[in-house]
Design an enzyme around this catalytic site. Structure first.
Site, mmCIF file in Angstrom:
data_model
loop_
_atom_site.group_PDB
_atom_site.id
_atom_site.type_symbol
_atom_site.label_atom_id
_atom_site.label_comp_id
_atom_site.label_asym_id
_atom_site.label_seq_id
_atom_site.Cartn_x
_atom_site.Cartn_y
_atom_site.Cartn_z
ATOM 1 N N LYS A 1 0.855 -1.286 0.107
ATOM 2 C CA LYS A 1 0.215 -0.069 0.040
ATOM 3 C C LYS A 1 1.013 1.287 0.054
ATOM 4 O O LYS A 1 1.976 1.407 0.601
ATOM 5 C CB LYS A 1 -0.904 -0.033 1.195
ATOM 6 C CG LYS A 1 -2.066 0.713 0.966
ATOM 7 C CD LYS A 1 -3.056 0.535 2.331
ATOM 8 C CE LYS A 1 -4.247 1.449 2.483
ATOM 9 N NZ LYS A 1 -5.059 1.870 1.128
ATOM 10 N N GLY B 1 6.670 0.704 5.565
ATOM 11 C CA GLY B 1 7.601 -0.233 4.944
ATOM 12 C C GLY B 1 7.503 0.027 3.485
ATOM 13 O O GLY B 1 8.471 0.307 2.772
ATOM 14 N N CYS B 2 6.278 0.323 2.859
ATOM 15 C CA CYS B 2 6.166 0.678 1.451
ATOM 16 C C CYS B 2 6.845 1.817 1.049
ATOM 17 O O CYS B 2 7.423 2.059 0.064
ATOM 18 C CB CYS B 2 4.650 0.602 0.914
ATOM 19 S SG CYS B 2 3.966 -1.170 1.222
ATOM 20 N N THR B 3 6.828 2.945 2.009
ATOM 21 C CA THR B 3 7.532 4.324 1.761
ATOM 22 C C THR B 3 8.775 4.256 1.624
ATOM 23 O O THR B 3 9.558 4.588 0.911
ATOM 24 C CB THR B 3 7.002 5.308 2.678
ATOM 25 O OG1 THR B 3 5.506 5.390 2.450
ATOM 26 C CG2 THR B 3 7.925 6.653 2.559
ATOM 27 N N ALA C 1 10.128 2.377 -1.492
ATOM 28 C CA ALA C 1 10.017 3.024 -2.619
ATOM 29 C C ALA C 1 11.043 4.502 -2.570
ATOM 30 O O ALA C 1 11.907 4.467 -3.679
ATOM 31 C CB ALA C 1 8.832 3.711 -2.682
#
Length: 155
Positions: free
Chosen positions: A40, A45-47, A50
């Site tokens: 998401k 974690g995703c930030t 990326a």
């Protein structure tokens, strides 16, 4: 569906991407592609993931590779996520989870005793020949972008 193994042909896809337009795997033949699936936009974690891929964007580019992040978030959410964190990787939107299913990343997850469907964080390195060169299932974010970059360089 299970994840495609190294040596298998990478499942093709055409997905809407951040900034408008679409991105298709078939358009990238002849270049290595780093395809990473994440749960998401704008979650911790995703930030971090990326941003790590963005921090190494010029190194991936020098190695001739294209980096694409895929989640079920809409293009509009991707644009916000990109702008908020200054991301330079391509963000593809798989709202129907069709591509996630073909790559075996749309899985049953369990949190606080509740079962739900979600994206398993995984990365696929697709060689210039369109075949899967390497798979990282169940990615741990710290050091991941660096490890993928090393793999791209050793293709």
């Amino acid at each position: 569906m299970s994840m495609p193994e190294p040596g298998a042909a990478a499942p093709d896809f055409t997905l809407p991407r951040d900034g408008g337009g679409t991105i298709a795997l078939s358009d990238l033949k002849g270049k290595p592609v780093v395809l990473y699936f994440y749960p998401k936009d704008d979650t911790p974690g995703c930030t971090k993931e990326a941003i790590a891929f963005t921090d190494h964007a010029s190194a991936f580019e020098s190695a001739g590779a294209v980096v694409i992040g895929v989640s079920k978030d809409s293009v509009k959410k991707h644009d916000k996520f990109r702008d908020k964190h200054g991301l330079s990787v391509i963000l593809a939107s798989d709202e129907e989870s069709d591509t996630c299913e073909r790559y075996g990343t749309w899985v049953e997850k369990n949190m606080y005793g509740k079962t739900y469907m979600g994206i398993q964080r995984a990365t696929f390195l697709i060689g210039a020949d369109g075949q899967i060169a390497r798979v990282w299932p169940k990615v741990k974010v710290p050091g991941h972008a660096e490890e993928v970059l090393e793999a791209v360089r050793s293709l």
